[in-house]
Design a protein around this motif. Structure first.
Motif, PDB file in Angstrom:
ATOM      1  N   UNK A 177      63.427  92.002   1.382  1.00 32.89           N
ATOM      2  CA  UNK A 177      63.567  90.551   1.446  1.00 32.89           C
ATOM      3  C   UNK A 177      63.414  89.943   0.063  1.00 32.89           C
ATOM      4  N   UNK A 178      63.958  88.741  -0.129  1.00 37.61           N
ATOM      5  CA  UNK A 178      63.794  88.041  -1.403  1.00 37.61           C
ATOM      6  C   UNK A 178      62.333  87.721  -1.697  1.00 37.61           C
ATOM      7  N   UNK A 179      61.513  87.619  -0.671  1.00 42.11           N
ATOM      8  CA  UNK A 179      60.088  87.377  -0.911  1.00 42.11           C
ATOM      9  C   UNK A 179      59.440  88.576  -1.598  1.00 42.11           C
ATOM     10  N   UNK A 180      59.918  89.788  -1.303  1.00 42.30           N
ATOM     11  CA  UNK A 180      59.471  90.967  -2.043  1.00 42.30           C
ATOM     12  C   UNK A 180      60.002  90.921  -3.473  1.00 42.30           C
ATOM     13  N   UNK A 181      61.283  90.576  -3.595  1.00 42.91           N
ATOM     14  CA  UNK A 181      61.917  90.510  -4.915  1.00 42.91           C
ATOM     15  C   UNK A 181      61.220  89.483  -5.804  1.00 42.91           C
ATOM     16  N   UNK A 182      60.756  88.382  -5.218  1.00 48.13           N
ATOM     17  CA  UNK A 182      60.102  87.342  -6.011  1.00 48.13           C
ATOM     18  C   UNK A 182      58.756  87.809  -6.555  1.00 48.13           C
ATOM     19  N   UNK A 183      58.147  88.798  -5.913  1.00 47.93           N
ATOM     20  CA  UNK A 183      56.928  89.395  -6.466  1.00 47.93           C
ATOM     21  C   UNK A 183      57.298  90.348  -7.602  1.00 47.93           C
ATOM     22  N   UNK A 184      58.359  91.099  -7.404  1.00 47.00           N
ATOM     23  CA  UNK A 184      58.809  92.029  -8.438  1.00 47.00           C
ATOM     24  C   UNK A 184      59.194  91.293  -9.718  1.00 47.00           C
ATOM     25  N   UNK A 185      59.946  90.192  -9.585  1.00 49.45           N
ATOM     26  CA  UNK A 185      60.435  89.501 -10.791  1.00 49.45           C
ATOM     27  C   UNK A 185      59.449  88.467 -11.338  1.00 49.45           C
ATOM     28  N   UNK A 186      58.299  88.306 -10.673  1.00 49.72           N
ATOM     29  CA  UNK A 186      57.257  87.432 -11.197  1.00 49.72           C
ATOM     30  C   UNK A 186      57.301  86.002 -10.718  1.00 49.72           C
ATOM     31  N   UNK A 187      58.278  85.662  -9.868  1.00 50.80           N
ATOM     32  CA  UNK A 187      58.355  84.291  -9.352  1.00 50.80           C
ATOM     33  C   UNK A 187      57.286  83.993  -8.313  1.00 50.80           C
ATOM     34  N   UNK A 188      56.700  85.023  -7.753  1.00 49.55           N
ATOM     35  CA  UNK A 188      55.650  84.848  -6.751  1.00 49.55           C
ATOM     36  C   UNK A 188      54.485  85.733  -7.146  1.00 49.55           C
ATOM     37  N   UNK A 189      53.622  85.271  -8.038  1.00 52.27           N
ATOM     38  CA  UNK A 189      52.539  86.127  -8.543  1.00 52.27           C
ATOM     39  C   UNK A 189      51.593  86.582  -7.434  1.00 52.27           C
ATOM     40  N   UNK A 190      51.246  87.844  -7.472  1.00 58.50           N
ATOM     41  CA  UNK A 190      50.301  88.436  -6.527  1.00 58.50           C
ATOM     42  C   UNK A 190      49.365  89.359  -7.292  1.00 58.50           C
ATOM     43  N   UNK A 191      48.194  89.661  -6.743  1.00 57.84           N
ATOM     44  CA  UNK A 191      47.298  90.613  -7.418  1.00 57.84           C
ATOM     45  C   UNK A 191      47.910  92.004  -7.432  1.00 57.84           C
ATOM     46  N   UNK A 192      47.695  92.711  -8.493  1.00 53.49           N
ATOM     47  CA  UNK A 192      48.277  94.044  -8.707  1.00 53.49           C
ATOM     48  C   UNK A 192      47.156  95.070  -8.897  1.00 53.49           C
ATOM     49  N   UNK A 193      47.475  96.357  -8.619  1.00 56.84           N
ATOM     50  CA  UNK A 193      48.688  96.945  -8.040  1.00 56.84           C
ATOM     51  C   UNK A 193      48.757  96.651  -6.531  1.00 56.84           C
TER      52      UNK A 193
END
Length: 381
Positions: free
Chosen positions: A50-66
């Motif tokens: 989903x684009x919501x996953x993609x937005x985490x990958x590209x940095x548009x939706x910051x999440x804690x990592x890893x």
């Protein structure tokens, strides 16, 4: 504890394209702690990209990592934790990407999409009870994605993130109802409250937008206008039930919609592009007294310029939509019943079937706009 393969994102943003080369997601062997109180272990059978996953990958939706990504999935319960009475081993389940605690003021008033404890857990990358269950081979703890982390062979989840379903539904179809279908159809029937005979505009024709078209058709909309800047996506929308197509980037597109396709605009519009020009187009295309709904997740810094006189003088309504304004335990079974009856043919959404090892290729395809819904199919064990 159980070992499982999982797709792990170690850094949000900064990955060079194409993703087939930079490989932002690493396939790793991780260990899951046993399910605790009100938790279960699920064997994942299918998971959508989903684009919501993609937005985490590209940095548009910051999440804690890893973080182990994936939030649209379906599978089978293989182990239950303490105080689990609503699920048993062998149950087929769909994940909802926001857990619904059932007792906060929002859940108690039927607005599960606004669940306070669920939102807090998702923002912190933990399960509903505040714990993390994923560790790598060195003992480092990873974060959960929206209580699901479905890009893995197995996942531990809160029972409040799950909906039990009839085992007759194929897993690859069932998975779509956890995000694309719930969000798109829910935005139409719940947030916009489309009535039979009304006109509807859908802006942004990914998996969620096309689900909205199917939802508008099922709701009895008399006119369904599909808008995007991609000619290929517009062509697809016609097959899903759009009665008119419009390239929203073309000069005069708004005038054409308001003067040729409608009389002053549509009754209801829904936007899923995640871009401010798209939302502006949807709002401007909505008639006096109409409703504009946005269910997209743009970059946190994005801002919409809006003339409040339009809200007042034309009595327009602009509404946000999360989780399709759904109560997953009620709406997912209802939407599945529509699918079973043939009124919600969501199997059309699937354009690619992948293995977990192909996930970076899948996200490059998604970033290019070359796919609608791609589903990872996990091998039988």
């Amino acid at each position: 504890m159980i070992k499982t393969k999982a797709a792990v994102l170690h850094q949000s943003g900064g990955h060079a394209r194409p993703y087939t080369t930079s490989k932002p997601l690493h396939i790793e062997e991780v260990t899951l702690d046993k399910p605790g109180k009100e938790e279960v272990l699920v064997q994942i059978k299918a998971a959508g990209l989903c684009h919501s996953d993609l937005s985490v990958i590209d940095g548009n939706r910051p999440r804690p990592m890893p973080m182990v990504l994936g939030h649209e999935a379906a599978g089978i319960v293989v182990e239950v934790g303490e105080d689990v009475t609503t699920f048993k081993v062998g149950d087929h389940v769909i994940f909802a990407f926001l857990p619904s605690c059932g007792h906060c003021v929002y859940c108690a008033s039927g607005r599960a999409a606004l669940c306070d404890p669920g939102a807090k857990a998702n923002n912190e990358g933990v399960l509903l009870r505040g714990e993390r269950k994923i560790k790598n081979k060195d003992g480092e703890t990873y974060y959960h994605h929206l209580g699901v982390s479905g890009f893995a062979e197995y996942a531990v989840a809160s029972i409040y993130s799950l909906v039990k379903i009839d085992p007759s539904y194929p897993f690859e179809i069932a998975a779509l109802f956890g995000c694309a279908v719930m969000t798109g159809v829910g935005a139409v029937v719940h947030t916009a409250a489309v009535k039979a005979g009304e006109s509807v505009l859908v802006v942004g024709l990914g998996g969620v937008g096309l689900s909205a078209i199917l939802g508008a058709r099922a709701a009895g909309a008399s006119q369904i206008i599909a808008a995007d800047v991609s000619a290929s996506k517009l062509a697809v929308a016609k097959d899903y039930g759009a009665t008119s197509l419009i390239d929203s980037s073309e000069a005069g597109a708004l005038d054409r919609l308001k003067q040729e396709l409608t009389t002053g605009g549509v009754d209801k519009s829904v936007e899923f592009a995640g871009a401010m020009p798209a939302l502006d187009f949807a709002f401007q295309a909505t008639r006096k007294g109409g409703v504009t709904v946005t269910g997209a997740l743009p970059h946190p810094d994005a801002r919409l310029s809006l003339n409040p006189l339009l809200l007042v003088g034309q009595e327009k309504t602009l509404k946000g939509c999360y989780l399709g304004s759904c109560v997953p335990t009620i709406d997912i079974p209802n939407f599945l019943a529509l699918y079973k009856s043939g009124r919600l043919p969501v199997d059309q959404l699937i354009t690619h079937r992948l293995h977990l090892e192909d996930i970076n290729e899948g996200f490059e395809r998604l970033a290019n706009g070359d796919a609608i819904r791609q589903v990872i199919i996990f091998d039988e064990k």
